[in-house]
Structures are given as structure tokens and as C-alpha cells.
Design a protein around this motif. Structure first.
Motif, PDB file in Angstrom:
ATOM      1  N   LEU A 173       0.824  -1.208   0.000  1.00 54.91           N
ATOM      2  CA  LEU A 173       0.000   0.000   0.000  1.00 54.91           C
ATOM      3  C   LEU A 173       0.860   1.260   0.000  1.00 54.91           C
ATOM      4  N   ALA A 174       2.010   1.215   0.678  1.00 55.01           N
ATOM      5  CA  ALA A 174       2.909   2.375   0.686  1.00 55.01           C
ATOM      6  C   ALA A 174       3.462   2.651  -0.703  1.00 55.01           C
ATOM      7  N   LYS A 175       3.721   1.605  -1.475  1.00 62.13           N
ATOM      8  CA  LYS A 175       4.285   1.763  -2.815  1.00 62.13           C
ATOM      9  C   LYS A 175       3.239   2.099  -3.875  1.00 62.13           C
ATOM     10  N   HIS A 176       2.026   1.509  -3.727  1.00 60.29           N
ATOM     11  CA  HIS A 176       1.048   1.600  -4.804  1.00 60.29           C
ATOM     12  C   HIS A 176      -0.212   2.369  -4.428  1.00 60.29           C
ATOM     13  N   GLY A 177      -0.325   2.787  -3.190  1.00 55.94           N
ATOM     14  CA  GLY A 177      -1.509   3.502  -2.760  1.00 55.94           C
ATOM     15  C   GLY A 177      -2.613   2.560  -2.302  1.00 55.94           C
ATOM     16  N   THR A 178      -3.558   3.122  -1.544  1.00 55.82           N
ATOM     17  CA  THR A 178      -4.661   2.328  -1.014  1.00 55.82           C
ATOM     18  C   THR A 178      -5.920   2.582  -1.829  1.00 55.82           C
ATOM     19  N   THR A 180      -9.700   2.957  -2.685  1.00 62.54           N
ATOM     20  CA  THR A 180     -10.875   3.259  -1.864  1.00 62.54           C
ATOM     21  C   THR A 180     -12.180   2.976  -2.599  1.00 62.54           C
ATOM     22  N   GLN A 184     -10.897   1.553  -8.664  1.00 64.71           N
ATOM     23  CA  GLN A 184      -9.450   1.741  -8.505  1.00 64.71           C
ATOM     24  C   GLN A 184      -8.687   0.417  -8.446  1.00 64.71           C
ATOM     25  N   HIS A 188      -4.417  -1.962  -9.761  1.00 64.30           N
ATOM     26  CA  HIS A 188      -3.599  -2.678  -8.782  1.00 64.30           C
ATOM     27  C   HIS A 188      -3.321  -4.114  -9.209  1.00 64.30           C
TER      28      HIS A 188
END
Length: 295
Positions: A173-178, A180, A184, A188
């Protein structure tokens, strides 16, 4: 009776192991002794029980029919022995337990030492099968099955339910975003199952108000493999609580879509064949699991 119990056990073992040499190793006898036992049995029955090929022995039609009868005979014999053991109120003998790898690793294995200490005379054999097996053919006493049951010939004892959740590691999640929103997720890396498409149905609605069915970027045939991929930051996964509860509690995996996740709980059952009397070793394991499994 023309045939002997030893010959019947040799026959069953060859069916289970697939070759005479493997059956001999399993029975702790020589290959020649196992081969002679099979030859004697076929000679007494005047029937070929197997088709021979270069790799494995396959049951003939007559052999398959004979197998079902033999299993009943041996089950009755074991039941007679268990009846005597019941009088001593001490479960004993071999208990063969089958489960898919994730359930075996995360639920059964951590409890086995405690069960073994409670019932020291039971010889435990653990078997991992990702697919459903024939309990009689595989000489398996009990199996753990997750989801709706289809085999009506089996007796089932429910031991709990398990929710499925959408998860990812903090590193991923830090690298690719979370994500919501469901939309989206298309941006991923999604981790999913190969072979059984139903397992790629996630507990969240898509844009058309249907259960989301993903197309995985990475597939595996084992939930444990997918769990390890998720822990390594390879993508987003959807797995059962029984195998990820500790990962969530320790922060190794984080649940996504917490508020929009549907309550999708799969039943978990211990299944077994019940003849006239349930063996003490089988009933002891069922009662132990019912007490220990978190509902």
C-alpha cells in the motif's frame, strides 16, 4: 473365506499408494511379498483387479466394485475392535486427518500437540489435499471441508464459520496507494486462484451492484501461496480469516474496504462416514476441535 485380511489390506494399500512398491513401503513389507499377496487375491477371485501400465496400477471395473465392498468389511472389522476399546474408554489406533494446506497449517497443526497429549494412544497421520478426496478409497477417517457440502453420503459436524476479507501488506500500500473504490482496483496487482473461478469472487459489490469477480494478475492454486505473495507485497488478495487472523492482528496485512465488505462466511465442517458406531478416536477428535475452534 478364501481371502485373508492381510491380502485385503495389501489390496487397499496398492489402491491408495498407486504402485506395489509404494504399497510395500507403506505396509513395511517387501515388494515381492506385496506382489505375491495381490497375485494370490486375484487368483482366488479369478479376476483381474488392476490394469497395469508403466507408471501406476489402475482399478478395473471389477476392482472398483470389489474395493467398495472390501472397505465396508475392513470398516466393520475396525468397528469391532473399537467396540472393545470403548470398554476401556481409551481412544487408540490410527487417526488419518485430511485438510487443505492452509487449514492444516493455521488451524490443525497448532492444536495437534495438545490433542496428542490428551490422547497419547492415538497415532495421528496428517494429509494435505487441496481437492476433495474419497475418504473410503484414501482410508481417511475425517476431513475438514470449507464451504457448502455436496457429498450426502458423509456425516458432517459443523465447527465454525470463516469470513473472507480483502487484504494487502502495508509495504504494498505504501508503494502503490490504497484503493478506496472498486474501480481503482483495476490499477492494482490482484492475487487470485487458478482452477476454481468461484474463489475469485470477492465480498464487495462492483459498479453494477453484483459481487466483484476479479481477473487476477497472479494466480495460484493454494491459498497459502497467495497469502505468502501478499505478505511479500506482491498484490491485493482475498482470503479466509482462519489463515490471516494473526497477520491482521500483528499488522502484517491490512484489511481494505472495511465498511463496504459484505458478510460472507463459509461453513467449516468435519466430515466422516458414520457406520453403526462412531469410533472413539474419531469422536474424540471431533469433540476436541469443537471446543478449540474459534467461532
Amino acid at each position: 473365506m478364501k481371502v485373508t485380511i492381510s491380502e485385503l489390506y495389501t489390496f487397499i494399500s496398492i489402491v491408495h499408494q498407486g504402485t506395489i512398491s509404494q504399497a510395500a513401503e507403506h505396509l513395511e513389507i517387501t515388494v515381492s511379498a506385496a506382489s505375491r499377496a495381490l497375485s494370490r487375491l486375484e487368483s482366488k477371485l479369478n479376476t483381474a483387479l488392476f490394469r497395469r501400465n508403466t507408471r501406476r496400477l489402475e482399478l478395473t471395473e471389477e476392482g472398483a466394485k470389489y474395493l467398495s465392498k472390501v472397505r465396508l468389511i475392513l470398516d466393520d472389522l475396525e468397528a469391532a475392535e473399537d467396540m472393545l476399546l470403548h470398554r476401556k474408554q481409551t481412544p487408540s489406533g490410527k487417526l488419518r486427518i485430511d485438510a487443505a494446506t492452509p487449514y492444516m497449517l493455521h488451524v490443525i497443526a497448532p492444536l495437534i500437540d495438545q490433542y496428542s497429549r490428551s490422547y497419547p494412544k492415538i497415532e495421528i497421520e496428517l494429509v494435505n489435499n487441496e481437492n476433495l478426496i474419497d475418504l473410503l478409497e484414501q482410508r481417511t477417517d475425517v476431513a475438514i471441508r470449507i464451504g457448502e457440502l455436496k457429498d450426502s453420503s458423509l456425516t458432517a459436524t459443523p465447527i465454525g464459520l470463516s469470513q473472507i476479507r480483502i487484504l494487502a501488506s502495508p509495504d504494498y500500500l505504501a508503494k502503490h496507494g490504497t484503493p478506496t473504490t472498486v474501480t481503482q482496483l483495476a490499477d492494482h496487482q490482484l492475487l487470485g486462484f487458478s482452477g476454481i473461478e468461484k474463489l475469485n469472487e470477492w465480498p464487495i459489490y462492483d459498479d453494477f451492484n453484483n459481487r466483484l469477480h476479479i481477473q487476477p494478475n497472479i494466480k495460484a492454486d493454494s491459498g497459502e501461496t497467495l497469502r505468502q505473495l501478499a505478505l511479500c507485497g506482491a498484490g491485493i488478495v482475498c482470503l479466509f480469516d482462519f489463515m490471516t487472523r494473526q497477520d491482521i492482528e500483528t499488522g502484517l496485512l491490512v484489511q481494505l474496504f472495511t465498511h463496504s465488505t459484505l458478510k460472507v462466511e463459509k461453513p467449516i465442517n468435519i466430515v466422516y462416514y458414520r457406520n453403526k458406531e462412531l469410533s472413539k478416536r474419531v469422536s474424540s477428535f471431533i469433540e476436541f476441535m469443537k471446543q478449540k475452534i474459534k467461532k
